[in-house]
Design a protein around this motif. Sequence first.
Motif, short mmCIF file in Angstrom:
data_model
loop_
_atom_site.label_atom_id
_atom_site.label_comp_id
_atom_site.label_asym_id
_atom_site.label_seq_id
_atom_site.Cartn_x
_atom_site.Cartn_y
_atom_site.Cartn_z
N ASP A 173 28.83 -24.48 7.81
CA ASP A 173 29.54 -25.23 8.85
C ASP A 173 28.59 -25.61 9.99
N ALA A 174 27.64 -24.76 10.30
CA ALA A 174 26.67 -25.09 11.35
C ALA A 174 25.65 -26.11 10.86
N THR A 175 25.38 -26.16 9.57
CA THR A 175 24.40 -27.09 9.00
C THR A 175 25.07 -27.85 7.86
N PRO A 176 25.60 -29.06 8.11
CA PRO A 176 26.30 -29.80 7.04
C PRO A 176 25.40 -30.13 5.87
N ALA A 177 24.08 -30.27 6.11
CA ALA A 177 23.19 -30.59 5.00
C ALA A 177 23.16 -29.47 3.96
N ALA A 178 23.45 -28.22 4.37
CA ALA A 178 23.45 -27.12 3.42
C ALA A 178 24.54 -27.30 2.37
N LEU A 179 25.68 -27.89 2.79
CA LEU A 179 26.76 -28.14 1.83
C LEU A 179 26.33 -29.16 0.78
N GLN A 180 25.62 -30.20 1.20
CA GLN A 180 25.14 -31.20 0.26
C GLN A 180 24.13 -30.59 -0.71
N LEU A 181 23.24 -29.73 -0.19
CA LEU A 181 22.27 -29.08 -1.06
C LEU A 181 22.97 -28.16 -2.07
N ARG A 182 23.99 -27.50 -1.60
CA ARG A 182 24.73 -26.63 -2.50
C ARG A 182 25.43 -27.45 -3.58
N LEU A 183 25.96 -28.62 -3.19
CA LEU A 183 26.60 -29.50 -4.16
C LEU A 183 25.60 -29.96 -5.22
N LEU A 184 24.41 -30.35 -4.77
CA LEU A 184 23.40 -30.79 -5.72
C LEU A 184 22.97 -29.65 -6.64
N GLN A 185 22.86 -28.46 -6.11
CA GLN A 185 22.49 -27.32 -6.94
C GLN A 185 23.56 -27.04 -7.99
N THR A 186 24.82 -27.16 -7.60
CA THR A 186 25.90 -26.97 -8.56
C THR A 186 25.86 -28.01 -9.67
N VAL A 187 25.56 -29.25 -9.29
CA VAL A 187 25.45 -30.32 -10.30
C VAL A 187 24.33 -30.02 -11.27
N VAL A 188 23.19 -29.54 -10.75
CA VAL A 188 22.06 -29.22 -11.62
C VAL A 188 22.43 -28.09 -12.57
N GLU A 189 23.13 -27.07 -12.08
CA GLU A 189 23.51 -25.96 -12.94
C GLU A 189 24.48 -26.39 -14.03
N VAL A 190 25.42 -27.28 -13.69
CA VAL A 190 26.38 -27.75 -14.68
C VAL A 190 25.69 -28.65 -15.70
N ALA A 191 24.79 -29.51 -15.22
CA ALA A 191 24.11 -30.43 -16.14
C ALA A 191 23.17 -29.70 -17.09
#
Length: 302
Positions: A206-224
């Motif tokens: 919540d303090a760093t919105p970019a962390a949420l985007q990085l987490r989303l990208l990491q999840t995509v990589v793990e699923v792919a």
Amino acid sequence: MAVLAIIVGAGLLWMLTGVRVVQQYERGVVFRLGQVRGQVRGPGPTLLIPLVDRMRKVNVQVITMPVPAQEGITRDNVSVRVDAVVYFRVVEPIRATVDVQNYMFAMSQVAQTSLRSIIGKSDLDDLLSGRENLHRGLELMLESPAVGWGVHIDRVEIKDVALPDSMKRSMARQAEADRERRARIITADGEFQAAAKLAEAATVMDATPAALQLRLLQTVVEVAAEKNSTLVLPFPVELLRFFDAGAKAASGAAPTAAPAPAAEVPAAEVPAAEQAGTPALPRPAEAPDHTALTKTEHTPEA
């Protein structure tokens, strides 16, 4: 000479009949004319006077004597069947021979009596888990009569405790319930710790919105990485908040004029037909008040 040789031969034969051999694990107690000789014969050959001395051999090895299973009721009213084993040895052969008729039988009876007594004085938990104290108690109970018989108790152990089938089932249910309780506590503790860590992670994101985007990208990589044919991408909530903020800003830039409030008409001036919901007919125009005009015309000038 022949007679002398016969006499010597007979004497030697008579002496040979009095020779006895004592084994290493035995001790010999000699009775001369019914009286016990003070000295115990040790291992090796020993000479006895024929027709006068009698020797009784006593085994001084450690004897392992199983105690038959004894049924009893514990102090907490549970029927059990317990068997034990006693390890003892003879340390005073004269006492073991003279003071007791059969020390083996005597030790067996004392062991059975002591075992039944110790069952009645103990709880079921003591018989199952606290056997060291019971072993010492049994040893003390057997030591008192054994000392007077020239017997030394080396060790006493309880071999097995047989329980009724109903008691076994009850104990199994109790153990299963206890294991389930501990499993639930461990699971709840793990969920609590995981929730605490997730709360900390949410605070950081919540303090760093970019962390949420990085987490989303990491999840995509793990699923792919699993080589799936269909990839489902979660839509981030932050984008919805961005669109919502833009829509609110656009609506605040060009505010629309509010319609003027309609003039209120007193209920008394509204025809009864309109109040009832029926459209009122147009009223004819009122005639001018000629009386008033006439009065105005005839008013004298000041």
